[in-house]
Design an enzyme around this catalytic site. Sequence first.
Site, PDB file in Angstrom:
ATOM      1  N   HIS A  53      -4.457  -2.152  -6.501  1.00  0.00           N
ATOM      2  CA  HIS A  53      -3.882  -0.905  -6.996  1.00  0.00           C
ATOM      3  C   HIS A  53      -4.993   0.018  -7.444  1.00  0.00           C
ATOM      4  CE1 HIS A  53      -0.031  -3.344  -7.973  1.00  0.00           C
ATOM      5  NE2 HIS A  53       0.018  -2.824  -6.778  1.00  0.00           N
ATOM      6  N   ASP A  95       3.195  14.769   1.522  1.00  0.00           N
ATOM      7  CA  ASP A  95       2.321  15.862   1.953  1.00  0.00           C
ATOM      8  C   ASP A  95       1.629  15.566   3.290  1.00  0.00           C
ATOM      9  OD1 ASP A  95       1.235  13.917   0.037  1.00  0.00           O
ATOM     10  OD2 ASP A  95      -0.692  14.839   0.514  1.00  0.00           O
ATOM     11  N   THR A 130      -8.267  -3.922  -1.094  1.00  0.00           N
ATOM     12  CA  THR A 130      -8.818  -5.256  -1.346  1.00  0.00           C
ATOM     13  C   THR A 130      -9.798  -5.672  -0.250  1.00  0.00           C
ATOM     14  OG1 THR A 130      -6.799  -5.859  -2.487  1.00  0.00           O
ATOM     15  CG2 THR A 130      -8.177  -7.680  -1.762  1.00  0.00           C
ATOM     16  N   ASP A 156       0.813  -1.217   0.000  1.00  0.00           N
ATOM     17  CA  ASP A 156       0.000   0.000   0.000  1.00  0.00           C
ATOM     18  C   ASP A 156       0.847   1.269   0.000  1.00  0.00           C
ATOM     19  OD1 ASP A 156      -2.175  -1.776   0.195  1.00  0.00           O
ATOM     20  OD2 ASP A 156      -1.929  -1.843   2.371  1.00  0.00           O
TER      21      ASP A 156
HETATM   22  P1  IMP Z   1      -1.970 -13.063   1.753  1.00  0.00           P
HETATM   23  O1  IMP Z   1      -1.070 -12.423   0.761  1.00  0.00           O
HETATM   24  O2  IMP Z   1      -3.422 -12.864   1.421  1.00  0.00           O
HETATM   25  O3  IMP Z   1      -1.610 -14.482   2.028  1.00  0.00           O
HETATM   26  O4  IMP Z   1      -1.785 -12.303   3.138  1.00  0.00           O
HETATM   27  C1  IMP Z   1      -0.585 -12.370   3.901  1.00  0.00           C
HETATM   28  C2  IMP Z   1      -0.321 -11.052   4.582  1.00  0.00           C
HETATM   29  O5  IMP Z   1       0.048 -10.081   3.613  1.00  0.00           O
HETATM   30  C3  IMP Z   1      -1.538 -10.466   5.318  1.00  0.00           C
HETATM   31  O6  IMP Z   1      -1.087  -9.792   6.470  1.00  0.00           O
HETATM   32  C4  IMP Z   1      -2.096  -9.462   4.331  1.00  0.00           C
HETATM   33  O7  IMP Z   1      -2.822  -8.432   4.963  1.00  0.00           O
HETATM   34  C5  IMP Z   1      -0.816  -8.938   3.694  1.00  0.00           C
HETATM   35  N1  IMP Z   1      -1.016  -8.442   2.323  1.00  0.00           N
HETATM   36  C6  IMP Z   1      -1.113  -9.171   1.186  1.00  0.00           C
HETATM   37  N2  IMP Z   1      -1.252  -8.371   0.131  1.00  0.00           N
HETATM   38  C7  IMP Z   1      -1.212  -7.104   0.582  1.00  0.00           C
HETATM   39  C8  IMP Z   1      -1.276  -5.822  -0.056  1.00  0.00           C
HETATM   40  O8  IMP Z   1      -1.380  -5.685  -1.279  1.00  0.00           O
HETATM   41  N3  IMP Z   1      -1.195  -4.741   0.777  1.00  0.00           N
HETATM   42  C9  IMP Z   1      -1.060  -4.857   2.125  1.00  0.00           C
HETATM   43  N4  IMP Z   1      -0.987  -6.034   2.743  1.00  0.00           N
HETATM   44  C10 IMP Z   1      -1.072  -7.149   1.989  1.00  0.00           C
END
Ligand code: IMP
Length: 482
Positions: free
Chosen positions: A51, A394, A361, A23
């Site tokens: 995204h 910012d 998501t 993020d």
């Molecule tokens: P998974 O990728 O769904 O298996 O999640 C594993 C860990 O990665 C969890 O803590 C999710 O919240 C984090 N995570 C996976 N994808 C993202 C993302 O795009 N942004 C932030 N956290 C993510």
Amino acid sequence: MKTIDKLIQEAIVLTVIGACWGDEGKGKVIDFIAPFFDFVARFSGGANAGHTVFFENDQGLLKKVVTHLIPSGIAQGKPCVIGPGVFFDIESFLGELTELRSVVGKENMPPIIIDQNCAVRTPYHTILENWLEAVRGSNAINTTGKAIGPMAGLDALRIGIRLKDLFSSRKQLSAKLSYLHKSLEPILNEMVYRFDTEVPDLCQVSKELTKLAQRISDFVTDSSAYLRKEMKNGAKVLAEGAQAYWLDRVYGTYPYVSSGTSTNLGAPQGLGIAPKLCNKTIIVAKALPTRVGGGPFPSEIWDRKLAEMFPKSNKHLFGPGTEIAREKFLSKTLRKINAGSASKMEMSTYFQVLGDERGATTGRGRSVGYADWVMLKKAVETTGADAIALTRFDMLTGLHQIPVVTKHFGYFGEDSFANLDSVTVGFDRLNGWEDDIDNMQDWNFLPQQGRDYVLQMENFIGGDVPVGLIGTGPSREGLIVR
Ligand code: IMP
């Protein structure tokens, strides 16, 4: 010549990765750079990524779309590739495609290519993920629920299903699904018994997957061979990372990680392009990192669970139509922060509201921390990044003092990474600025304190990795190119 212009010029494959826990605003960086490349290609992650991209319609209005599997470079009209390193979810892809087509128009959609070797989600993967999370109880990873772990894990166990399997004969597919089903049978039975889960039968799964596969058959090919051929003719590729360094399965805060390769090391493998061609990397760091799910976050300001729930229980502070309440909350809380009387909760929620920190998501609130330069340095060094993009700069405006983490005190000693969940952190406090920098584009117009912040950060990281992009607002225009 500006850092970014030089990188774009010299890159054959330029990889963009996150430096924190996702993020970071990689989509915005990709959006800026994509016009200089011929393809935008995802090499890792799956529908767990989110995204946010903006499309301009005929009237010049921007429409927001969240992409999960389709590279965010689609917003710049670039041909997009989903490489073999991506964990693929057909239903999620079809949903995104429908949304994008409705915004852009089917006839204006750039080509999309999906690799035949992508691991693919079946209902059994989802049941397995629910099982694994349930078994962990209070130590759950808190995944995004997109079955990324099971896709990676079962693939490594050689019982996964690949996209190309869905185009093989019904007999061959049934044999593979049956092997997968048998291997998971005790768990599937437990899920029925303990959680009353409905487990679809093999025949039904096979039929549905085959039907879904037919709907994407025009997109599926050997994407590596395709890209290699195009690159021989001079094509340049922008490799779009998902998740981030500290969520990488090998280098991140294991086991609280995602299951793919979120660093630039994943680009050659996840696209099938020779490592020597993946020659440039930009790492994207958020001015105030955030985290969702479980796992250590040494510079976290408040409490993960409470921060995750905060937007849901404070709807009046998030989203359209809340501007007046937000403004009131933000100015009151900023005054308290600067007077040194704000609680941790107030500080964290100030940044959460200011940055609208909610997952693209999952919709979960993101917990906010202070910039951790020790962890950023580690990510930059391991990945050999050529430049840093510093996003959401910012958000620091108005703070009298800006705390940044410059020390880790851990069980194994200062600056140790052996035990991230038990380290304490040491801060430096940098001078803040009052002047509005929203959507500023010129480095020379940044307040002196802002420029000093960036220079000190570069210096801490080692002095040889420049901050080439600085985000100064959510729109496309809010970017300083250095
Ligand atoms: P998974 O990728 O769904 O298996 O999640 C594993 C860990 O990665 C969890 O803590 C999710 O919240 C984090 N995570 C996976 N994808 C993202 C993302 O795009 N942004 C932030 N956290 C993510």
